[in-house]
Design an enzyme around this catalytic site. Structure first.
Site, PDB file in Angstrom:
ATOM      1  N   TYR A 148       0.731   0.996   1.388  1.00  0.00           N
ATOM      2  CA  TYR A 148       2.100   1.084   1.905  1.00  0.00           C
ATOM      3  C   TYR A 148       2.140   2.156   2.984  1.00  0.00           C
ATOM      4  O   TYR A 148       1.586   3.245   2.788  1.00  0.00           O
ATOM      5  CB  TYR A 148       3.059   1.443   0.768  1.00  0.00           C
ATOM      6  CG  TYR A 148       4.509   1.600   1.169  1.00  0.00           C
ATOM      7  CD1 TYR A 148       5.106   2.858   1.214  1.00  0.00           C
ATOM      8  CD2 TYR A 148       5.288   0.490   1.501  1.00  0.00           C
ATOM      9  CE1 TYR A 148       6.442   3.000   1.564  1.00  0.00           C
ATOM     10  CE2 TYR A 148       6.624   0.626   1.845  1.00  0.00           C
ATOM     11  CZ  TYR A 148       7.193   1.884   1.884  1.00  0.00           C
ATOM     12  OH  TYR A 148       8.513   2.025   2.236  1.00  0.00           O
ATOM     13  N   ASP A 243      -3.698   7.107   7.141  1.00  0.00           N
ATOM     14  CA  ASP A 243      -2.323   7.423   6.725  1.00  0.00           C
ATOM     15  C   ASP A 243      -2.412   8.434   5.583  1.00  0.00           C
ATOM     16  O   ASP A 243      -2.606   8.070   4.429  1.00  0.00           O
ATOM     17  CB  ASP A 243      -1.593   6.143   6.287  1.00  0.00           C
ATOM     18  CG  ASP A 243      -0.182   6.453   5.835  1.00  0.00           C
ATOM     19  OD1 ASP A 243       0.562   5.498   5.514  1.00  0.00           O
ATOM     20  OD2 ASP A 243       0.181   7.645   5.801  1.00  0.00           O
ATOM     21  N   LYS A 271       5.683  14.191   3.845  1.00  0.00           N
ATOM     22  CA  LYS A 271       5.840  14.723   2.487  1.00  0.00           C
ATOM     23  C   LYS A 271       5.594  16.233   2.404  1.00  0.00           C
ATOM     24  O   LYS A 271       6.467  17.022   2.804  1.00  0.00           O
ATOM     25  CB  LYS A 271       4.940  13.923   1.535  1.00  0.00           C
ATOM     26  CG  LYS A 271       5.382  12.448   1.401  1.00  0.00           C
ATOM     27  CD  LYS A 271       4.587  11.702   0.367  1.00  0.00           C
ATOM     28  CE  LYS A 271       4.799  10.215   0.455  1.00  0.00           C
ATOM     29  NZ  LYS A 271       5.991   9.739  -0.279  1.00  0.00           N
TER      30      LYS A 271
HETATM   31  P1  KE4 Z   1       8.619   7.766   4.268  1.00  0.00           P
HETATM   32  O1  KE4 Z   1       9.166   6.958   5.409  1.00  0.00           O
HETATM   33  O2  KE4 Z   1       9.110   7.236   2.929  1.00  0.00           O
HETATM   34  O3  KE4 Z   1       8.806   9.270   4.466  1.00  0.00           O
HETATM   35  O4  KE4 Z   1       7.012   7.580   4.255  1.00  0.00           O
HETATM   36  C1  KE4 Z   1       6.491   6.281   4.255  1.00  0.00           C
HETATM   37  C2  KE4 Z   1       5.076   6.346   3.689  1.00  0.00           C
HETATM   38  C3  KE4 Z   1       4.019   6.244   4.566  1.00  0.00           C
HETATM   39  N1  KE4 Z   1       2.742   6.297   4.121  1.00  0.00           N
HETATM   40  C4  KE4 Z   1       2.470   6.455   2.805  1.00  0.00           C
HETATM   41  C5  KE4 Z   1       1.045   6.506   2.358  1.00  0.00           C
HETATM   42  C6  KE4 Z   1       3.526   6.565   1.865  1.00  0.00           C
HETATM   43  O5  KE4 Z   1       3.241   6.718   0.554  1.00  0.00           O
HETATM   44  C7  KE4 Z   1       4.852   6.514   2.307  1.00  0.00           C
HETATM   45  C8  KE4 Z   1       6.032   6.597   1.368  1.00  0.00           C
HETATM   46  N2  KE4 Z   1       5.716   6.735  -0.022  1.00  0.00           N
HETATM   47  C9  KE4 Z   1       6.711   6.167  -0.924  1.00  0.00           C
HETATM   48  C10 KE4 Z   1       6.217   6.204  -2.369  1.00  0.00           C
HETATM   49  N3  KE4 Z   1       4.848   6.033  -2.563  1.00  0.00           N
HETATM   50  C11 KE4 Z   1       8.004   6.875  -0.772  1.00  0.00           C
HETATM   51  C12 KE4 Z   1       8.972   6.676  -1.907  1.00  0.00           C
HETATM   52  C13 KE4 Z   1      10.032   5.661  -1.576  1.00  0.00           C
HETATM   53  O6  KE4 Z   1       9.757   4.692  -0.843  1.00  0.00           O
HETATM   54  O7  KE4 Z   1      11.163   5.859  -2.075  1.00  0.00           O
END
Ligand code: KE4
Length: 439
Positions: A148, A243, A271
Site C-alpha cells: 500500500y 516507500d 509518519k
Molecule cells: P498517508 O497518506 O496515510 O500518510 O500515507 C500513505 C502510506 C504510504 N506508504 C505506506 C507504506 C503506508 O503504510 C501508508 C499509510 N499507512 C496506512 C496504514 N498502514 C495508514 C493508515 C490509514 O490508512 O488510516
C-alpha cells in the site's frame, strides 16, 4: 458476535459521527469493519497507552499507524510544538525548520541528497512516481499486490492496508486508463517483476516497493529480493522507489536502505518524520530532484508543505531517537520480547501462528508459517483474527483492527507493559481456542 468493543459514550459518539463522516471515520480502517463492533473514541493518549471516552485504557501497538515510536505525547515533542506555536502556526513561506529537518533526514539517509516536504505519505508517493515518469519519459509503474502506498489512483489497484481490509482492490473512480499504467508483481518474486518489464517492452518508469511490507501484515524481503529489484531497475533504466513511509527511521537509523544495504533512486518517508503531525517527504539525488518545480518542470505543490509545527515535531522526534544505534538496539530487544510473548502464549493454547518480525515491526498471521507472499497472507484465518482482536481489546491491548496491518512496538513499551501484554495475549488465545473447540 456481541458488540463488545466500545462503551456507551463511544457508541453515542460513533452514532453522531456516522451522520457527518463516511462510515463515521476519517480513514476507513479505523471503522473496525474488518473485525466487527464499534470503534472506541479516544479521550487521551500518553506513552504506550490510549484511554477512551468511557475510561477504558489500552496498551497501544498501533501507534497511530506508526508515527508514535516514542510513545504518545512525549514531552520533548509537546514542548517543541508549543514553542513553535509562539512564532506562528503556518507561514506558506520558507523557514529554517525546513532546512533543519531536511539536514536531519539526509544525515540519516545520505542517498537523500535533496527532498521535498509534503503533508502525507500519499502526497510523497504520488509525487515520486510523477517525478519518475517525468524524468524517464516512461509510462508504467510496477507495484506489488498487497503493498500500500497511499490512496492515489495509480496505487489503488490490488493494494494492501485499508484497501485489502475492505476488499476494494480496484476502487471505483480509478479509470481503466489509470489502471493500465500500473503493472502488478508479486512481493518476493523477481520473475514476476521481470515479466512486467517484458510485457511493457521496458516502458517502466519506476518500481515502487515497501522494502519491508507493512500493509499485508509484516512481510520481510527474502534474501536477494531487494538486490534483484535494484539490478532489474538499473538494467531497464527504471527508477527504484523505496516507500519507507513505515520503515523510515523505524527499522534502522537510515531505514531499510541501511538495514539491507540497497540504495534506491527515490525514497518516500512520512509518519515518524512528522512526530505525529501531518508530514511526508520524497527525495533522492540532487540530479533527480532538480527536475521538480520550480527548478524543474515536474510540478508538485502544497499549502502546508513544511509546516513549522510539523517540522518542529519531526525534528524533536528524530533528535530524541538520536543518531546512533542505541535506540534501535533497545527496540530490537522489545520487539523480540513481544515476539516471544505472542509465540509462547499461542503455543500454550494450541493456536498455530506465523510471526514475521523486523526490529519493531511484527506480523501476526493465524496460520502455519512461513508467510512470505501476499498469497500466503490471504490464507490466514481472518475470522479468527477478529476473535483475537476483540479478546485482546477486552483484555486491554489494542492491535490494528485488520489482519493486513503491522504490530508496532516503541520506546514506551517497557517491561511492566510487556508483562501486562503477555497476560492479555494469554487470555485472547484462550478465547480463540474456545471458539475453535466450540465454533
Ligand atoms: P498517508 O497518506 O496515510 O500518510 O500515507 C500513505 C502510506 C504510504 N506508504 C505506506 C507504506 C503506508 O503504510 C501508508 C499509510 N499507512 C496506512 C496504514 N498502514 C495508514 C493508515 C490509514 O490508512 O488510516
Amino acid at each position: 458476535m456481541t458488540d463488545n468493543t466500545a462503551g456507551p459514550l463511544s457508541r453515542s459518539l460513533f452514532a453522531r459521527a456516522q451522520t457527518l463522516m463516511p462510515g463515521g471515520v476519517n480513514s476507513p480502517v479505523r471503522a473496525f469493519r474488518a473485525v466487527g463492533g464499534t470503534p472506541f473514541f479516544v479521550a487521551s493518549a500518553q506513552g504506550a497507552h490510549l484511554t477512551d471516552v468511557d475510561g477504558n485504557r489500552y496498551i497501544d501497538f498501533v501507534q497511530s499507524w506508526g508515527p508514535m515510536i516514542l510513545g504518545h505525547a512525549p514531552a520533548c515533542v509537546r514542548e517543541a510544538i508549543c514553542r513553535a506555536t509562539e512564532t506562528g502556526t503556518s507561514f506558506g513561506a520558507p523557514h529554517e525548520g525546513e532546512i533543519a529537518l531536511a539536514e536531519e533526514v539526509s544525515r540519516r539517509m545520505p542517498h537523500i541528497e535533496m527532498l521535498r516536504l509534503v503533508s502525507s505519505g500519499t502526497e510523497a508517493t504520488m509525487s515520486a512516481i510523477r517525478l519518475a515518469r517525468g524524468v524517464t519519459g516512461k509510462t508504467h509503474i510496477v507495484k506489488f499486490e498487497g503493498c500500500y502506498h497511499g490512496h492515489a489512483d495509480a496505487f489503488l489497484i490490488r493494494a494492501g492496508s485499508g484497501a485489502a481490509t475492505l476488499s476494494i482492490p480496484d476502487s471505483p473512480g480509478v479509470t481503466p486508463g489509470t489502471a493500465a499504467g500500473t503493472c502488478h508483481a508479486d512481493y518476493n518474486d523477481l520473475d514476476s517483476v521481470a515479466r512486467c518489464f517484458a510485457e511493457t517492452d521496458g516502458d517502466v518508469a519506476a518500481v515502487i516497493v515497501e522494502p519491508v511490507a507493512g500493509n499485508m501484515g509484516c512481510v520481510p524481503p527474502v534474501p536477494g529480493f531487494l538486490e534483484g529489484l535494484r539490478a532489474l531497475c538499473t538494467e531497464h533504466g527504471a527508477l527504484l522507489i523505496f516507500d519507507e513511509v513505515i520503515t523510515g527511521f523505524r527499522i534502522a537509523k537510515g531505514g531499510a536502505a541501511e538495514r539491507y544495504g540497497v540504495t534506491p533512486d527515490l525514497t518516500t518517508i512520512g509518519k515518524i518524520l512528522g512526530g505525529g503531525l501531518p508530514m511526508g517527504a520524497y527525495g533522492g539525488s540532487r540530479d533527480l530532484m532538480r527536475h521538480m518545480a520550480p527548478s524543474g518542470a515536474v510540478y508538485q505543490a502544497g499549502t502546508l508543505s513544511g509546516n513549522p509545527l510539523a517540522t518542529a515535531a519531526g525534528l524533536a522526534t528524530l533528535r530524541a531517537i538520536g543518531d546512533d544505534d542505541t535506540f534501535y538496539e533497545r527496540l530490537e530487544t522489545t520487539g523480540a520480547a513481544l515476539e516471544a510473548i505472542v509465540s509462547e502464549t499461542a503455543q500454550a493454547h494450541g493456536i498455530p501462528v506465523a510471526l514475521n518480525r523486523v526490529g519493531s515491526m511484527l506480523g501476526l498471521f493465524l496460520r502455519q508459517g512461513p508467510v512470505r507472499t501476499w498469497q500466503d497472507v490471504r490464507q490466514s484465518d481472518a475470522a479468527g483474527f477478529s476473535v483475537l482482536f476483540r479478546a485482546l481489546l477486552q483484555a486491554g491491548v489494542y492491535i490494528a483492527p485488520s489482519p493486513f496491518e503491522t504490530i508496532f512496538v516503541g520506546s514506551a513499551h517497557d517491561a511492566p507493559i510487556l508483562d501486562a501484554t503477555r497476560a492479555a495475549f494469554d487470555q485472547a488465545f484462550a478465547a480463540l481456542a474456545r471458539t475453535r473447540k466450540d465454533p
